[in-house]
Design an enzyme around this catalytic site. Structure first.
Site, PDB file in Angstrom:
ATOM      1  N   ASP A  47       0.684  -0.580   8.213  1.00 46.85           N
ATOM      2  CA  ASP A  47      -0.382  -0.122   7.338  1.00 46.85           C
ATOM      3  C   ASP A  47      -0.926  -1.282   6.515  1.00 46.85           C
ATOM      4  O   ASP A  47      -0.213  -1.865   5.696  1.00 46.85           O
ATOM      5  CB  ASP A  47       0.156   0.958   6.388  1.00 46.85           C
ATOM      6  CG  ASP A  47      -0.911   1.464   5.428  1.00 46.85           C
ATOM      7  OD1 ASP A  47      -1.556   2.485   5.753  1.00 46.85           O
ATOM      8  OD2 ASP A  47      -1.097   0.851   4.363  1.00 46.85           O
ATOM      9  N   TYR A  52      -6.317  -5.893   1.029  1.00 49.12           N
ATOM     10  CA  TYR A  52      -5.034  -6.600   0.982  1.00 49.12           C
ATOM     11  C   TYR A  52      -5.186  -8.071   1.368  1.00 49.12           C
ATOM     12  O   TYR A  52      -4.316  -8.886   1.055  1.00 49.12           O
ATOM     13  CB  TYR A  52      -4.001  -5.958   1.909  1.00 49.12           C
ATOM     14  CG  TYR A  52      -3.617  -4.543   1.569  1.00 49.12           C
ATOM     15  CD1 TYR A  52      -4.026  -3.934   0.381  1.00 49.12           C
ATOM     16  CD2 TYR A  52      -2.823  -3.801   2.440  1.00 49.12           C
ATOM     17  CE1 TYR A  52      -3.665  -2.627   0.096  1.00 49.12           C
ATOM     18  CE2 TYR A  52      -2.455  -2.503   2.153  1.00 49.12           C
ATOM     19  CZ  TYR A  52      -2.879  -1.917   0.986  1.00 49.12           C
ATOM     20  OH  TYR A  52      -2.518  -0.619   0.701  1.00 49.12           O
ATOM     21  N   LYS A  77      -7.892   0.195   6.046  1.00 45.84           N
ATOM     22  CA  LYS A  77      -8.651   1.024   5.112  1.00 45.84           C
ATOM     23  C   LYS A  77      -9.933   0.325   4.672  1.00 45.84           C
ATOM     24  O   LYS A  77      -9.971  -0.898   4.533  1.00 45.84           O
ATOM     25  CB  LYS A  77      -7.799   1.336   3.869  1.00 45.84           C
ATOM     26  CG  LYS A  77      -6.407   1.853   4.157  1.00 45.84           C
ATOM     27  CD  LYS A  77      -5.628   2.082   2.872  1.00 45.84           C
ATOM     28  CE  LYS A  77      -4.149   2.206   3.153  1.00 45.84           C
ATOM     29  NZ  LYS A  77      -3.514   0.899   3.412  1.00 45.84           N
ATOM     30  N   HIS A 110     -10.362   4.152   1.391  1.00 49.95           N
ATOM     31  CA  HIS A 110      -9.250   3.763   0.519  1.00 49.95           C
ATOM     32  C   HIS A 110      -9.210   4.564  -0.783  1.00 49.95           C
ATOM     33  O   HIS A 110      -8.140   4.991  -1.226  1.00 49.95           O
ATOM     34  CB  HIS A 110      -9.330   2.262   0.224  1.00 49.95           C
ATOM     35  CG  HIS A 110      -8.017   1.634  -0.079  1.00 49.95           C
ATOM     36  ND1 HIS A 110      -7.707   0.329   0.230  1.00 49.95           N
ATOM     37  CD2 HIS A 110      -6.900   2.126  -0.672  1.00 49.95           C
ATOM     38  CE1 HIS A 110      -6.478   0.055  -0.152  1.00 49.95           C
ATOM     39  NE2 HIS A 110      -5.965   1.130  -0.700  1.00 49.95           N
TER      40      HIS A 110
END
Length: 276
Positions: A47, A52, A77, A110
């Protein structure tokens, strides 16, 4: 590794492993090695997210792994600055390019960002991506009941997954009930409460009784409640520990003790009603 991770059947007929590997705050340069270790330990679900900043490293690990692509379940996401129908497609294309993949197994919005009121339009873009086969399943993250009711009501398409903050001290019972009623799988981010659960005396007592760790007890609780959990760690011993939760079971009184840990104010992360 021969770890057999159980799966949850999604409402589109596909299956998702109940324990995955989260990579929040994992530096891109470290992702190939750490994600590669997780894959060797038996994880088959990874994930990540655009925000990120490690999709390139995750993709490198996937391509280097001695695991068939069809045996992996890759989630990413859409970040908040890419909401809107056209912007969402561009955001998705960017994630796919960074991952170096031709599809993802699950694509999520998200955060709803309700003040911007673009999440319905964004959800329609994800529906198109699923129809094209580039996002095999689609879902949301951090959506409340009201947000879910709106996208379902305006599009007729129910998300396969809602990924939410969920751990023993913040169990989100009402939202999980809504999910169950609509066939939405609940996925827990921060399933260990950002480490908070590891110091809980009740979990420690249960762990001692089973010869396990508090983290394993918390993750076992997720599994037994039909949740999908994505613990994040860069520590090799804990990578192995977090997936070794399928050979013991909690007693009814132990499950009841964990249920009593729930707190109305147990949220650690942002409030979905205001965060964007």
């Amino acid at each position: 590794m021969s770890v057999q991770v159980p799966t949850r059947r999604l409402n589109d007929g596909r299956a998702m492993p109940q324990i995955g590997f989260g990579v929040f705050q994992l530096p891109d340069a470290e992702a190939p090695g750490i994600v590669g270790r997780a894959l060797r330990a038996g994880y088959r679900s990874i994930d990540t997210a655009a925000i990120y900043g490690n999709e390139r490293g995750v993709g490198e690990a996937i391509r280097a792994a001695e695991v068939a692509r069809d045996d992996l379940f890759v989630t990413t996401k859409l970040w908040n600055d890419s909401q809107g129908r056209d912007a969402a497609r561009r955001g998705f294309d960017g994630s796919l390019a960074r991952l170096g993949l031709d599809r993802v197994d699950l694509y999520l919005i998200h955060w709803p960002c309700p003040d911007r009121s673009l999440y319905v339009e964004t959800w329609k873009a994800l529906i198109d991506l699923r129809a094209e086969g580039r996002a095999r399943s689609i879902g949301v993250s951090n959506f409340t009941t009201a947000h879910l009711e709106r996208i379902i009501g305006e599009t007729g398409v129910v998300p396969a997954v809602n990924q939410i903050e969920l751990h023993p001290h913040f169990q989100q019972a009402a939202l999980r009930t809504f999910h169950d009623r609509h066939g939405i799988v609940t996925e827990s981010w921060s399933p260990l409460g950002q480490g908070r659960e590891l110091a809980d005396p009740a979990l420690a007592r249960i762990a001692e009784a089973h010869g396990r760790t508090p983290a394993q007890v918390a993750l076992r609780w997720h599994v037994e409640n039909g949740l999908v959990a994505i613990p994040k760690t860069a520590t090799p011993s804990r990578i192995a520990e977090n997936i070794a939760v399928f050979d013991f079971a909690l007693a009814p009184e132990e499950s009841a003790a964990i249920a009593r840990l729930d707190q109305a104010d147990g949220r650690i992360g942002p409030d979905p009603e205001s965060f964007c």
